[in-house]
Design a protein around this motif. Structure first.
Motif, mmCIF file in Angstrom:
data_model
loop_
_atom_site.group_PDB
_atom_site.id
_atom_site.type_symbol
_atom_site.label_atom_id
_atom_site.label_comp_id
_atom_site.label_asym_id
_atom_site.label_seq_id
_atom_site.Cartn_x
_atom_site.Cartn_y
_atom_site.Cartn_z
ATOM 1 N N ALA A 101 18.060 5.541 5.609
ATOM 2 C CA ALA A 101 17.570 4.886 4.396
ATOM 3 C C ALA A 101 18.710 4.266 3.598
ATOM 4 C CB ALA A 101 16.814 5.897 3.538
ATOM 5 N N GLU A 102 19.822 4.958 3.508
ATOM 6 C CA GLU A 102 20.976 4.415 2.793
ATOM 7 C C GLU A 102 21.434 3.098 3.401
ATOM 8 O OE1 GLU A 102 22.865 8.764 1.517
ATOM 9 O OE2 GLU A 102 23.668 7.659 3.242
ATOM 10 N N ALA A 103 21.186 2.916 4.701
ATOM 11 C CA ALA A 103 21.585 1.694 5.397
ATOM 12 C C ALA A 103 20.440 0.679 5.476
ATOM 13 C CB ALA A 103 22.075 2.025 6.798
ATOM 14 N N ALA B 236 22.831 0.487 0.615
ATOM 15 C CA ALA B 236 21.921 -0.220 -0.271
ATOM 16 C C ALA B 236 22.013 0.397 -1.667
ATOM 17 C CB ALA B 236 20.495 -0.108 0.254
ATOM 18 N N GLU B 237 21.806 -0.417 -2.694
ATOM 19 C CA GLU B 237 21.894 0.113 -4.054
ATOM 20 C C GLU B 237 20.589 0.748 -4.510
ATOM 21 O OE1 GLU B 237 23.858 -1.572 -7.177
ATOM 22 O OE2 GLU B 237 25.645 -2.094 -6.030
ATOM 23 N N ILE B 238 19.477 0.244 -4.010
ATOM 24 C CA ILE B 238 18.181 0.784 -4.382
ATOM 25 C C ILE B 238 17.196 0.421 -3.275
ATOM 26 C CG2 ILE B 238 17.558 -1.287 -5.702
ATOM 27 C CD1 ILE B 238 16.030 0.558 -7.644
ATOM 28 N N LEU B 239 16.212 1.252 -3.068
ATOM 29 C CA LEU B 239 15.168 0.910 -2.118
ATOM 30 C C LEU B 239 13.848 1.490 -2.585
ATOM 31 C CD1 LEU B 239 15.212 3.160 1.009
ATOM 32 C CD2 LEU B 239 17.066 3.310 -0.616
ATOM 33 N N SER B 240 12.793 0.905 -2.061
ATOM 34 C CA SER B 240 11.445 1.338 -2.373
ATOM 35 C C SER B 240 10.713 1.589 -1.070
ATOM 36 C CB SER B 240 10.720 0.264 -3.193
ATOM 37 O OG SER B 240 9.327 0.518 -3.264
ATOM 38 N N VAL B 241 10.021 2.721 -0.984
ATOM 39 C CA VAL B 241 9.157 3.023 0.159
ATOM 40 C C VAL B 241 7.774 3.305 -0.397
ATOM 41 C CG1 VAL B 241 8.726 4.505 2.145
ATOM 42 C CG2 VAL B 241 11.081 3.983 1.481
ATOM 43 N N ALA B 242 6.814 2.449 -0.047
ATOM 44 C CA ALA B 242 5.444 2.576 -0.550
ATOM 45 C C ALA B 242 5.421 2.609 -2.076
ATOM 46 C CB ALA B 242 4.763 3.808 0.035
ATOM 47 N N GLY B 243 6.314 1.834 -2.697
ATOM 48 C CA GLY B 243 6.334 1.725 -4.141
ATOM 49 C C GLY B 243 7.116 2.799 -4.863
ATOM 50 N N ARG B 244 7.683 3.755 -4.120
ATOM 51 C CA ARG B 244 8.484 4.807 -4.738
ATOM 52 C C ARG B 244 9.954 4.422 -4.687
ATOM 53 N NH1 ARG B 244 5.770 10.404 -2.320
ATOM 54 N NH2 ARG B 244 3.681 10.062 -3.172
ATOM 55 N N LEU B 245 10.601 4.433 -5.832
ATOM 56 C CA LEU B 245 11.981 3.978 -5.919
ATOM 57 C C LEU B 245 12.966 5.095 -5.607
ATOM 58 C CD1 LEU B 245 11.813 1.861 -9.208
ATOM 59 C CD2 LEU B 245 11.646 1.056 -6.848
ATOM 60 N N HIS B 246 14.063 4.713 -4.935
ATOM 61 C CA HIS B 246 15.122 5.659 -4.590
ATOM 62 C C HIS B 246 16.465 4.938 -4.742
ATOM 63 C CE1 HIS B 246 12.028 8.188 -2.637
ATOM 64 N NE2 HIS B 246 11.547 7.021 -2.225
ATOM 65 N N LEU C 247 12.540 10.455 3.091
ATOM 66 C CA LEU C 247 12.616 9.230 2.309
ATOM 67 C C LEU C 247 11.960 8.060 3.046
ATOM 68 C CD1 LEU C 247 15.775 8.088 0.332
ATOM 69 C CD2 LEU C 247 14.030 6.535 1.149
ATOM 70 N N PRO C 248 12.329 7.742 4.286
ATOM 71 C CA PRO C 248 11.619 6.673 4.989
ATOM 72 C C PRO C 248 10.241 7.149 5.448
ATOM 73 C CG PRO C 248 13.784 7.125 5.984
ATOM 74 C CD PRO C 248 13.451 8.264 5.076
ATOM 75 N N ARG C 249 9.342 6.203 5.678
ATOM 76 C CA ARG C 249 8.090 6.553 6.354
ATOM 77 C C ARG C 249 8.412 6.799 7.827
ATOM 78 N NH1 ARG C 249 4.045 3.290 5.002
ATOM 79 N NH2 ARG C 249 5.113 2.241 3.276
ATOM 80 N N ILE C 250 7.728 7.732 8.453
ATOM 81 C CA ILE C 250 8.068 8.128 9.826
ATOM 82 C C ILE C 250 6.824 8.218 10.688
ATOM 83 C CG2 ILE C 250 8.941 10.012 11.288
ATOM 84 C CD1 ILE C 250 11.054 10.614 9.268
ATOM 85 N N TRP C 251 6.918 7.662 11.889
ATOM 86 C CA TRP C 251 5.982 7.934 12.969
ATOM 87 C C TRP C 251 6.619 9.005 13.853
ATOM 88 C CZ3 TRP C 251 5.008 3.527 10.400
ATOM 89 C CH2 TRP C 251 3.702 3.005 10.412
ATOM 90 N N TRP C 252 5.958 10.166 13.980
ATOM 91 C CA TRP C 252 6.453 11.260 14.808
ATOM 92 C C TRP C 252 5.887 11.094 16.212
ATOM 93 C CZ3 TRP C 252 10.053 13.941 12.268
ATOM 94 C CH2 TRP C 252 9.980 14.026 10.877
ATOM 95 N N THR D 105 15.580 20.601 11.973
ATOM 96 C CA THR D 105 14.993 20.234 10.685
ATOM 97 C C THR D 105 16.048 19.639 9.761
ATOM 98 O OG1 THR D 105 13.390 22.036 10.895
ATOM 99 C CG2 THR D 105 13.691 21.083 8.709
ATOM 100 N N ALA D 106 17.183 20.317 9.663
ATOM 101 C CA ALA D 106 18.266 19.816 8.819
ATOM 102 C C ALA D 106 18.741 18.453 9.299
ATOM 103 C CB ALA D 106 19.423 20.815 8.811
ATOM 104 N N SER D 107 18.803 18.273 10.612
ATOM 105 C CA SER D 107 19.236 16.994 11.169
ATOM 106 C C SER D 107 18.252 15.883 10.822
ATOM 107 C CB SER D 107 19.388 17.104 12.686
ATOM 108 O OG SER D 107 19.760 15.858 13.239
ATOM 109 N N ILE D 108 16.945 16.173 10.889
ATOM 110 C CA ILE D 108 15.942 15.173 10.539
ATOM 111 C C ILE D 108 16.125 14.706 9.105
ATOM 112 C CG2 ILE D 108 13.474 14.862 10.096
ATOM 113 C CD1 ILE D 108 12.984 16.664 12.580
ATOM 114 N N LEU D 109 16.329 15.653 8.204
ATOM 115 C CA LEU D 109 16.499 15.295 6.788
ATOM 116 C C LEU D 109 17.762 14.478 6.564
ATOM 117 C CD1 LEU D 109 15.380 18.631 5.118
ATOM 118 C CD2 LEU D 109 14.230 16.421 4.951
ATOM 119 N N GLU D 110 18.874 14.936 7.120
ATOM 120 C CA GLU D 110 20.136 14.235 6.930
ATOM 121 C C GLU D 110 20.121 12.867 7.598
ATOM 122 O OE1 GLU D 110 24.924 15.078 7.422
ATOM 123 O OE2 GLU D 110 23.533 16.035 8.820
ATOM 124 N N SER D 111 19.631 12.813 8.827
ATOM 125 C CA SER D 111 19.649 11.560 9.576
ATOM 126 C C SER D 111 18.736 10.512 8.952
ATOM 127 C CB SER D 111 19.232 11.816 11.027
ATOM 128 O OG SER D 111 20.103 12.729 11.653
#
Length: 397
Positions: free
Chosen positions: A108-110, A382-392, A132-137, A97-103
């Motif tokens: 996303a940062e890249a 990346a300095e900023i990104l948006s996933v489904a309109g949500r800014l990060h 943060l990213p959208r994911i297909w499991w 679980t921790a790896s999924i979150l960190e990875s």
């Protein structure tokens, strides 16, 4: 919201300067270089940034981050697999679980906003509320040791996803590989993929050891399999795949395999840093091109790659070093439009155009450079990104 930037990269041959996006909810409504704020509209000014589509990574193992550096490079595949099998029992669900979150955060940062990841331990999802990213499991199945209960487990995954409607998560199905999944399991997976309308992905033709195993029934992989294991019909497994299946690796595909895939319009996910990590011969990209088969890029597993941050730019650079004749514009499509199409998301992901999901990335690059090359060779987050309109903002994660 109106987003104002110095440039906007719609395609390698279409760059708007300045570049502007109008976003409503989770979708892009307008793209241009002369948009004006509407009354009461929020405006986000991003001076010095170039906007680009978010990358799509269609083959990862986000849960295996703790295995990075545990196995030395250049081992034969069978020995690597033996060592992996010895390490997996110690990788508990909480660590996964921790790896999924960190990875996923590193990805996303890249610049990656969409990920398809192999999920071998569904218990790792228990502590997740979002990524943060959208994911297909892609729920992974094997039947070396009995019934994998694929349908029941897919039902449980669907129920879990339904409890997280805002997480931008979806399901996929993944029979592991021909040596660990029978023809019946491939057929069952294909049925689930069709009935549930979800992608199917599988490891295929990854190593010479697999080719030897199915050709002779023997070889270095054979001792790792149960005594009762029989090869079965490899071609029948291939023919069972539904249209649009995703094949991870595909290093040892024969011409006849490529012809079968061409009929099914499948895509292959090539993982360049893993390819280099194993010291494999050059990936036969020209053969795929000849048959009109899309090749996209993925990051694979930290257990078999030095790309521990799941950075698709590193994969693009590694691929270009091995295949310098492939234009950079084509490599860009292997991270954006082609994987979107492979996921059934053409004109929805991997593009910046009206109607698409608002998945975009803001890069600080030299404005005088070609933006495609500049982004793919950049090393900064990346300095900023948006996933489904949500800014990060990665620097605030």
């Amino acid at each position: 919201m109106l987003v104002l930037a110095d440039a906007l990269l719609q395609a390698p041959d279409r760059v708007l300067r300045p570049g502007q996006l109008r976003v409503s909810g989770r979708h892009i409504r307008e793209v241009g270089n002369d948009l004006r704020p509407q009354p009461g509209e929020e405006v986000l000014e991003l001076p010095g940034l170039t906007l680009a589509p978010g990358f799509l990574n269609l083959h990862t193992h986000l849960e295996l981050g703790p295995l990075h550096g545990k196995i030395r490079p250049s081992l034969p595949f069978a020995e690597w697999l033996r060592q992996i099998l010895s390490l997996l029992p110690s990788l508990h669900s909480t660590a996964r679980t921790a790896s999924i979150l960190e990875s996923s955060q590193h990805a996303a940062e890249a610049g990656t906003t969409t990920i398809l990841t192999i999920l071998s331990d569904p218990a790792a999802l228990a502590g997740l509320a979002g990524t943060l990213p959208r994911i297909w499991w892609a729920l992974e199945f094997m039947d070396l040791h009995g019934d994998p209960e694929a349908a029941r487990k897919m039902d449980r995954l669907a129920a879990w996803l339904s409890r997280h409607p805002g997480a931008n998560w979806q399901a996929a199905v993944s029979p592991h590989a021909p040596y660990s999944a029978s023809l019946n399991l491939y057929r069952e997976s294909a049925r689930l993929s069709s009935d549930l309308r979800v992608p199917l992905t599988t490891h295929w033709a990854e190593s010479p050891e697999e080719e030897e195993l199915f050709r002779t029934g023997e070889g270095d992989l054979r001792p790792l399999l149960p005594a009762s294991w029989i090869p079965g019909d490899l071609l029948a497994r291939l023919e069972s795949l539904p249209a649009g299946s995703l094949l991870a690796h595909g290093n040892q595909l024969k011409e006849s395999d490529l012809r079968h895939l061409a009929v099914r319009l499948g895509s292959t996910v090539h993982c360049p840093t893993t390819h280099a990590w194993f010291g494999r011969e050059s990936f036969p990209v020209e053969s795929f091109r000849h048959h009109g088969l899309p090749v996209v890029l993925g990051t694979d597993s930290p257990a078999s790659s030095d790309n521990r941050r799941f950075d698709l730019r590193v994969e693009a650079q590694t691929f270009h070093q091995s295949h310098p004749k492939v234009p950079v514009s084509e490599i860009w499509s292997m991270l954006t439009t082609l994987p979107a199409q492979a996921l059934g998301q053409k004109n929805t992901l991997g593009v910046l155009q009206p109607g698409a999901e608002a998945d975009w990335v803001g890069w600080r690059i030299d404005p005088s450079d070609d933006p495609v090359s500049a982004i793919l060779h950049s090393t900064e987050n990346a300095e900023i990104l948006s996933v489904a309109g949500r800014l990060h903002r990665p620097d605030r994660l």
